[in-house]
Design a protein around this motif. Structure first.
Motif, PDB file in Angstrom:
ATOM      1  N   TYR B  33       7.777 -11.086   5.750  1.00 42.17           N
ATOM      2  CA  TYR B  33       8.665 -12.014   5.042  1.00 42.17           C
ATOM      3  C   TYR B  33       7.838 -12.734   3.994  1.00 42.17           C
ATOM      4  CZ  TYR B  33      12.827 -14.989   4.835  1.00 42.17           C
ATOM      5  OH  TYR B  33      13.957 -15.634   4.450  1.00 42.17           O
ATOM      6  N   ILE B  34       8.498 -13.293   2.993  1.00 40.28           N
ATOM      7  CA  ILE B  34       7.724 -13.913   1.914  1.00 40.28           C
ATOM      8  C   ILE B  34       6.859 -15.072   2.392  1.00 40.28           C
ATOM      9  CG2 ILE B  34       9.016 -13.274  -0.163  1.00 40.28           C
ATOM     10  CD1 ILE B  34      10.480 -16.004   0.236  1.00 40.28           C
ATOM     11  N   ASN B  35       7.174 -15.630   3.578  1.00 40.18           N
ATOM     12  CA  ASN B  35       6.313 -16.714   4.054  1.00 40.18           C
ATOM     13  C   ASN B  35       5.209 -16.210   4.995  1.00 40.18           C
ATOM     14  OD1 ASN B  35       7.760 -16.231   6.359  1.00 40.18           O
ATOM     15  ND2 ASN B  35       8.877 -18.164   6.339  1.00 40.18           N
ATOM     16  N   THR B  36       5.048 -14.897   5.082  1.00 42.36           N
ATOM     17  CA  THR B  36       3.856 -14.359   5.733  1.00 42.36           C
ATOM     18  C   THR B  36       2.761 -14.460   4.664  1.00 42.36           C
ATOM     19  OG1 THR B  36       5.214 -12.761   6.914  1.00 42.36           O
ATOM     20  CG2 THR B  36       2.848 -12.338   6.846  1.00 42.36           C
ATOM     21  N   CYS B  37       1.595 -14.993   5.004  1.00 42.52           N
ATOM     22  CA  CYS B  37       0.591 -15.238   3.965  1.00 42.52           C
ATOM     23  C   CYS B  37       0.258 -13.936   3.253  1.00 42.52           C
ATOM     24  CB  CYS B  37      -0.655 -15.888   4.549  1.00 42.52           C
ATOM     25  SG  CYS B  37      -1.678 -14.746   5.482  1.00 42.52           S
ATOM     26  N   SER B  38      -0.107 -14.033   1.982  1.00 47.58           N
ATOM     27  CA  SER B  38      -0.299 -12.810   1.208  1.00 47.58           C
ATOM     28  C   SER B  38      -1.546 -12.053   1.645  1.00 47.58           C
ATOM     29  CB  SER B  38      -0.309 -13.103  -0.291  1.00 47.58           C
ATOM     30  OG  SER B  38      -1.120 -14.200  -0.589  1.00 47.58           O
ATOM     31  N   PHE B  39      -2.450 -12.699   2.384  1.00 46.83           N
ATOM     32  CA  PHE B  39      -3.589 -11.952   2.926  1.00 46.83           C
ATOM     33  C   PHE B  39      -3.062 -10.885   3.897  1.00 46.83           C
ATOM     34  CE2 PHE B  39      -6.477 -11.579   6.661  1.00 46.83           C
ATOM     35  CZ  PHE B  39      -7.407 -10.739   6.061  1.00 46.83           C
ATOM     36  N   VAL B  40      -2.242 -11.314   4.824  1.00 46.49           N
ATOM     37  CA  VAL B  40      -1.702 -10.386   5.810  1.00 46.49           C
ATOM     38  C   VAL B  40      -0.768  -9.374   5.152  1.00 46.49           C
ATOM     39  CG1 VAL B  40      -0.058 -10.260   7.738  1.00 46.49           C
ATOM     40  CG2 VAL B  40      -2.036 -11.760   7.891  1.00 46.49           C
ATOM     41  N   ARG B  41       0.045  -9.846   4.210  1.00 47.37           N
ATOM     42  CA  ARG B  41       0.958  -8.891   3.564  1.00 47.37           C
ATOM     43  C   ARG B  41       0.189  -7.863   2.738  1.00 47.37           C
ATOM     44  NH1 ARG B  41       4.979 -11.605   0.077  1.00 47.37           N
ATOM     45  NH2 ARG B  41       3.621 -13.411   0.253  1.00 47.37           N
ATOM     46  N   SER B  42      -0.914  -8.318   2.126  1.00 49.71           N
ATOM     47  CA  SER B  42      -1.709  -7.387   1.331  1.00 49.71           C
ATOM     48  C   SER B  42      -2.353  -6.326   2.239  1.00 49.71           C
ATOM     49  CB  SER B  42      -2.783  -8.163   0.556  1.00 49.71           C
ATOM     50  OG  SER B  42      -3.489  -7.305  -0.299  1.00 49.71           O
ATOM     51  N   CYS B  43      -2.824  -6.740   3.398  1.00 49.50           N
ATOM     52  CA  CYS B  43      -3.367  -5.777   4.374  1.00 49.50           C
ATOM     53  C   CYS B  43      -2.280  -4.774   4.766  1.00 49.50           C
ATOM     54  CB  CYS B  43      -3.856  -6.493   5.635  1.00 49.50           C
ATOM     55  SG  CYS B  43      -5.312  -7.519   5.396  1.00 49.50           S
ATOM     56  N   LEU B  44      -1.113  -5.307   5.113  1.00 56.70           N
ATOM     57  CA  LEU B  44      -0.011  -4.447   5.539  1.00 56.70           C
ATOM     58  C   LEU B  44       0.403  -3.496   4.420  1.00 56.70           C
ATOM     59  CD1 LEU B  44       2.282  -3.622   7.509  1.00 56.70           C
ATOM     60  CD2 LEU B  44       3.585  -5.572   6.674  1.00 56.70           C
ATOM     61  N   ASP B  45       0.410  -4.018   3.194  1.00 53.86           N
ATOM     62  CA  ASP B  45       0.800  -3.194   2.053  1.00 53.86           C
ATOM     63  C   ASP B  45      -0.124  -1.972   1.943  1.00 53.86           C
ATOM     64  OD1 ASP B  45       2.979  -3.720   0.060  1.00 53.86           O
ATOM     65  OD2 ASP B  45       1.383  -3.078  -1.312  1.00 53.86           O
ATOM     66  N   LEU B  46      -1.425  -2.225   2.115  1.00 55.72           N
ATOM     67  CA  LEU B  46      -2.373  -1.111   2.044  1.00 55.72           C
ATOM     68  C   LEU B  46      -2.136  -0.118   3.185  1.00 55.72           C
ATOM     69  CD1 LEU B  46      -5.755  -2.788   0.992  1.00 55.72           C
ATOM     70  CD2 LEU B  46      -4.098  -1.580  -0.422  1.00 55.72           C
ATOM     71  N   VAL B  47      -1.821  -0.645   4.362  1.00 57.84           N
ATOM     72  CA  VAL B  47      -1.550   0.239   5.499  1.00 57.84           C
ATOM     73  C   VAL B  47      -0.345   1.116   5.172  1.00 57.84           C
ATOM     74  CG1 VAL B  47      -0.823   0.336   7.918  1.00 57.84           C
ATOM     75  CG2 VAL B  47      -2.519  -1.351   7.208  1.00 57.84           C
ATOM     76  N   LEU B  48       0.708   0.483   4.649  1.00 55.65           N
ATOM     77  CA  LEU B  48       1.930   1.229   4.346  1.00 55.65           C
ATOM     78  C   LEU B  48       1.726   2.209   3.198  1.00 55.65           C
ATOM     79  CD1 LEU B  48       4.450  -1.725   4.726  1.00 55.65           C
ATOM     80  CD2 LEU B  48       4.300   0.258   6.235  1.00 55.65           C
ATOM     81  N   ARG B  49       0.759   1.917   2.340  1.00 53.92           N
ATOM     82  CA  ARG B  49       0.442   2.849   1.253  1.00 53.92           C
ATOM     83  C   ARG B  49      -0.595   3.879   1.689  1.00 53.92           C
ATOM     84  NH1 ARG B  49       2.385   1.040  -3.543  1.00 53.92           N
ATOM     85  NH2 ARG B  49       3.151  -1.096  -3.466  1.00 53.92           N
ATOM     86  N   ASN B  50      -0.798   3.950   2.979  1.00 55.41           N
ATOM     87  CA  ASN B  50      -1.660   4.972   3.534  1.00 55.41           C
ATOM     88  C   ASN B  50      -3.139   4.822   3.166  1.00 55.41           C
ATOM     89  OD1 ASN B  50      -1.293   6.863   5.414  1.00 55.41           O
ATOM     90  ND2 ASN B  50      -0.942   8.580   3.996  1.00 55.41           N
ATOM     91  N   GLN B  51      -3.546   3.613   2.864  1.00 54.79           N
ATOM     92  CA  GLN B  51      -4.939   3.394   2.489  1.00 54.79           C
ATOM     93  C   GLN B  51      -5.853   3.204   3.709  1.00 54.79           C
ATOM     94  OE1 GLN B  51      -6.010   3.342  -0.966  1.00 54.79           O
ATOM     95  NE2 GLN B  51      -3.998   4.326  -0.959  1.00 54.79           N
ATOM     96  N   TYR B  52      -5.248   3.085   4.878  1.00 53.44           N
ATOM     97  CA  TYR B  52      -6.061   2.948   6.092  1.00 53.44           C
ATOM     98  C   TYR B  52      -5.770   4.097   7.057  1.00 53.44           C
ATOM     99  CZ  TYR B  52      -7.839  -1.753   5.017  1.00 53.44           C
ATOM    100  OH  TYR B  52      -8.501  -2.820   4.467  1.00 53.44           O
TER     101      TYR B  52
END
Lengths: 262, 343, 424
Positions: B33-52
């Motif tokens: 959600y937008i109130n999840t800090c962007s550090f965590v969202r950025s990590c998740l974004d990379l996971v979802l983009r298959n970077q991990y």
């Protein structure tokens, strides 16, 4: 028997009139007039070449952002239900509708029965809507139609990372004034890609399933439509009259309600 | 989260970080959600983009709401076969330690069971030596920054730390040894108009620090979980102490994260750093929705100001590189420091 | 930090308004449970008002500090979030509290509850407490908020730390924490805990829990015997009155009213149209929504997975501290909020949706509430996959009506009802 579906958009007003289960006529007007007046005008325009008058319409369903306080309508319906119904009539296999209008962006998921299962809209922000593209066209000093095609000719894609219209404007300006300037087509490709990210992001929030239709005035923008396809990695089904889907859906609902009515 | 346990199991611990830019995060926004800090969202974004995609498992610590929920999402959508969360108390009392010790032991047992490996005390002691070596080397590197003209910039140090999060530790130590050797040779001296400390939320983008340094503010120390808090305290490696016990002691009693109670412990350590590194001003970067930092920021700020150390507060998104408005505000801050220096 | 001199006229204002509401409800037979609820609120704030003159210790605290301990020790508790919630609805000038918090340096991303609490403290809306107790049992905001309050009030403080996961070690740790809290309070009052009295309080707490579960059973009936607003009232009673006779009287009144409807085979509203699962709470500034949903649209809130006692565990008055420690892992709010989602809120929501025959879920996504909001996608997917129901997400701010106006919430709800109608 005549039934009508009215779609009171923020910029345009649309109507689809059905005679029994067939579309008799439709019309769309661009007007900033008060709702009731616009509604009457668009219906009159649609009936112009027919033998019917407003009084012949037995049931009217109104939808769209301005649906409240249209007294000539018998019923109001939320856009979600109307998109679902309209697209189901045109393309029964579609399970997701992405509609981008002047000031709205709505994504609707449709079930097997053709009814809306879930929907989500843009909130308090114009960045994923037609207004965003218009602002950008003004900035690029280019008619919107020309801009729509320009990105298809682009060789590269400028990076526009900000979603917010105001900040994206700054980014575009800096591309224009760069030395050497970023080619216009590339900037436009970047604008389309940035907005595709925004619209696609909304769609991902409710999950994209089955065939996907793209509707609303912005669906006529071929450059943006391609960018959205690229972003989502799927082919989009675009109706011939993409602005009319909600009005068509409203007309279908009007027919059902009107027939059911004693 | 004691990385040593993973290392001693014969695996490579990789610290999860986000992207070094402010991405749209629309993949992550679909799941959090937008109130999840962007550090965590950025990590998740990379996971979802298959970077991990190369990860076999995910171990997190129950430090704050956002990583806890990231762990829930990770588990629910089954990103890796192995997921484990370690509870971390907020206090450093005896009973808190008992709880945490049990948690660390639990992680060890679970890794052993799931991957069918044995984590021997011997392996743990060996690992502790390797990791302590990193800490000693980083301390040496940081000590060099105490000089008037340090041999290394803050942005460079952050790059070094970033490398350490992602590579085999033995290899990192080798490179770090070379770096410390070269840096101690006295051949390089970096000058800045002012000596600054950076503190606040997780920070990984060296460009952010570089922006500040390019404007004349030399970053000589930090108070970050990606900086001093990562390496500050050593693990007790004496043979008479049980290694799991030693690890749990170190990780619970380490330089405290803003989540810990009482907050004064962290404030005092931060104030000590300011003194030791002769800091002229502090740049606090608080990632939006980093609630722990946000709550303590006004309290820390007052304490710093009482000591005569001005604070620049920047509310940013994780990954920000420091362009535009950030640059303007840093510039104004440095000008203010200049004005003070003249008086 | 200079503190404004406490101006308890605001407190007086709250008492006056709530008292008037209570009297109004008394006039209507079917509103007896509501009347009791408001009378409890009045009594609660009166005790706060008189604590000083009666020579009682006044302890301000954040949500989910077990009130049983205070009541057993004859201490007057003041639950700050509750006070903020009531004040936000009654007292003018809430904006001043937000401004005061901002001026102190609290970022806007901090949840509005904590900013309002801080603002109230700075503005001196509430009497200065003799001590502060707070905890991480709900979220990071509740865990951190009182660092500032402790500085503002400059009074003794105690932080109650609970582990994230339910384990025997976690229970031991929390039991120890509660023991330390009692020692802390004993030092302040100069009196030892009366363990017999504590056992009596815990017996009442056990009874309350029993009533919660009895009511939950009654609510499975179709049509629903339930008035939507009751769950909010019940939450209040649970959070700040657990262990008291008044709380039992309140829940018994609700239970009786519900039971009567069930026996008559009637619903609370004449025409029940939609059965809804409520995820989290509606904004404090728009609780009237609950009545509107029910009255105008026949939409009944059948269950609230964030606010229900999970099955399985019971209070043992003979083991008061351990019981309280365990309760924190299965009781409303802190059970599902401060704990893993998979075996917690996701499981409970799906189970409630099925057991209570919910047709849709309404999720109040408060912008300040990070850990409930981060579950929304998982909840939505789980409810769709396992219970086959759609979820409406309503963005809002619990304390700031300007974030999303009530009218917009109503529009969205109406759209959702349309969607539910179509699915039938």
């Amino acid at each position: 028997m005549l039934f009508a579906g009215l779609d009171m958009g923020s910029l345009t007003t649309k109507v689809v009139i059905m005679e029994d289960n067939e579309v008799l006529s439709w019309n769309m007007i661009n007007s900033a007039e008060e709702g009731e007046l616009r509604a009457r005008k668009v219906i009159a325009a649609a009936l112009e070449d027919t033998d019917f008058r407003l009084e012949d319409i037995v049931y009217i369903v109104v939808t769209g952002a301005g649906r409240k306080s249209i007294s000539l309508a018998h019923k109001q319906r939320a856009p979600g239900s109307c998109f679902a119904r309209g697209i189901n009539r045109l393309f029964p296999t579609v399970r997701t509708v992405i509609d981008v209008g002047a000031e709205t962006c709505t994504v609707v998921r449709i079930n097997e029965r053709g009814a809306a299962d879930d929907s989500i809209g843009n909130e308090r922000c114009a960045s994923g809507t037609g207004v965003f593209l218009e602002t950008m066209a003004k900035l690029m000093q280019m008619p919107l139609e020309e801009m729509a095609r320009a990105s298809l000719l682009a060789e590269g894609k400028a990076e526009i990372s900000n979603m917010c219209t105001i900040f994206a404007e700054q980014e575009v300006i800096s591309h224009v004034h760069r030395d050497p300037p970023t080619p216009k087509n590339d900037i436009i490709a970047g604008i389309h890609a940035s907005m595709a990210t925004q619209v696609g992001g909304l769609a991902k929030r409710i999950g994209i399933a089955g065939d996907v239709a793209f509707t609303g005035g912005v669906a006529r923008n071929i450059g943006f439509a391609r960018a959205l396809e690229e972003h989502l990695g799927i082919r989009l089904t675009i109706p011939d009259e993409p602005e009319l889907v909600a009005a068509l859906g409203a007309a279908c609902i009007a027919r059902e309600e009107g027939v059911r009515k004693p | 989260m004691p990385e040593e346990i993973i290392h001693a199991a014969g695996m490579v611990p990789i610290r999860l970080t986000g992207d070094s830019q402010e991405p749209a995060l629309e993949e992550a926004n679909a799941y959090m959600y937008i109130n999840t800090c962007s550090f965590v969202r950025s990590c998740l974004d990379l996971v979802l983009r298959n970077q991990y995609h190369f990860l076999d498992g995910f171990v997190s610590a129950a430090t704050c709401d956002c990583p806890r929920r990231l762990t829930d999402v990770w588990k629910h959508y089954d990103f890796t076969p192995f997921v484990h969360i370690v509870d971390v108390p907020r206090k450093m009392t005896k009973s808190a330690h008992d709880l945490y010790h049990n948690e660390v032991q639990g992680l060890k047992d679970r890794l052993e069971g799931f991957f069918d490996v044995e984590i021997t005390d011997e392996a743990l002691r060996q690992t502790i030596k390797v990791f302590n070596r990193t800490r000693e080397l980083l301390k040496e590197l940081y000590d060099l920054r105490k000089s008037d003209c340090p041999p290394i910039t803050g942005a460079e140090v952050l790059e070094v730390l970033n490398a350490g999060f992602k590579m085999p530790r033995e290899e990192f130590n080798g490179l770090l040894e070379r770096l410390v050797g070269e840096a101690s040779s006295g051949q390089r001296a970096v000058k800045g108009k002012f000596r600054l400390m950076i503190n606040g939320s997780p920070l990984n983008n060296p460009e952010f620090v570089k922006t500040i340094e390019d404007l004349g503010g030399l970053v000589v120390v930090d108070e970050l979980c990606t900086g001093v808090r990562h390496w500050w305290d050593l693990v007790d490696d004496s043979p008479e102490i049980d290694p799991v016990e030693a690890l749990s002691r170190r990780y619970l009693n380490n330089f405290p994260c803003p989540r810990m109670f009482p907050p004064e412990e962290r404030f005092n350590r931060a104030l000590q750093l300011v003194k030791d590194y002769r800091v002229d001003g502090v740049v606090s970067e608080v990632v939006r929705y980093c609630v722990h930092c946000a709550h303590d920021q006004p309290l820390l700020r007052r304490r710093l100001e009482i000591q005569g150390v001005p604070v620049l507060e920047l509310s940013i998104e994780y990954g920000a590189s420091g362009t535009g408005q950030i640059m303007t505000r840093v510039q104004a801050f440095l000008e203010m420091l200049e004005g003070r220096a003249r008086r | 930090m200079t503190l404004k001199v406490a101006d308890t006229t605001k407190l007086g204002e709250i008492i006056e308004v709530v008292d008037a509401v209570a009297q109004m409800q008394r006039q209507r037979h079917e509103r007896q449970p509501d009347a009791i609820n408001y009378e409890i609120v009045v009594g609660y704030f009166r005790r706060v008002q008189r604590a000083k003159e009666e020579g009682k210790l006044l302890v301000s605290h954040t949500p989910m500090i077990p009130p049983e301990i205070f009541y057993a020790m004859d201490i007057v508790p003041l639950q700050l979030e509750f006070a903020a919630t009531v004040a936000a609805q009654i007292v003018k000038g809430v904006e001043d509290c937000f401004s005061a918090a901002a001026a102190f340096g609290l970022a806007p991303e901090i949840c509005s509850a904590q900013r309002l609490i801080a603002g109230q403290a700075i503005q001196g809306w509430l009497p200065r407490p003799d001590a502060l107790v707070w905890s991480n049992q709900v979220c990071d905001n509740t865990a951190k908020g009182s660092n500032l309050l402790a500085e503002v009030y400059d009074c003794p403080r105690f932080f109650l730390d609970r582990s994230y996961q339910y384990s025997e070690r976690g229970v031991q740790y929390f039991t120890q924490q509660l023991q330390e809290l009692i020692c802390f309070l004993e030092d302040l009052t100069g009196r030892k805990m009366d363990w017999d009295r504590f056992a009596e309080v815990m017996e009442r707490s056990r009874r309350l829990q029993e009533l919660h579960r009895e009511i939950r059973e009654l609510r499975k009936a179709v049509p629903s015997p339930w008035r939507n607003l009751w769950f909010i009232h019940m939450m209040g009673t649970e959070m700040y009155m657990a262990g008291t006779a008044e709380a039992i009287a309140h829940l018994e009144a609700i239970r009786d009213a519900a039971r009567q409807k069930v026996e008559e085979g009637k619903g609370y509203v004449q025409e029940e149209k939609f059965r809804l699962l409520t995820i989290f709470v509606p904004p404090a500034c728009a609780w009237a929504l609950m009545g509107w949903m029910q009255g105008k649209h026949g939409a009944v809130c059948v269950a609230e997975p964030y606010f229900s006692y999970r099955d399985g565990e019971n209070i043992d008055p003979g083991k008061p501290l351990e019981s309280l420690a365990r309760k924190s892992f299965y009781c409303p709010i802190c059970g599902p909020m401060h704990g893993p989602a998979e075996e917690g809120i996701l499981r409970d929501a799906v189970r409630d949706a099925i057991d209570y025959r919910a047709e849709g879920a309404v999720c109040f996504a408060s912008i300040g509430c990070r850990q409930t909001d981060a579950c929304i996608r998982m909840l939505k997917d789980s409810l769709q996959e396992k219970a086959g129901i759609p979820t409406l997400v309503l963005d809002n701010d619990t304390y700031d009506p300007t974030y999303v106006p009530e009218d917009q919430l109503k529009d969205k709800l109406e759209e959702f009802f349309e969607l539910l109608e179509e699915r039938k």
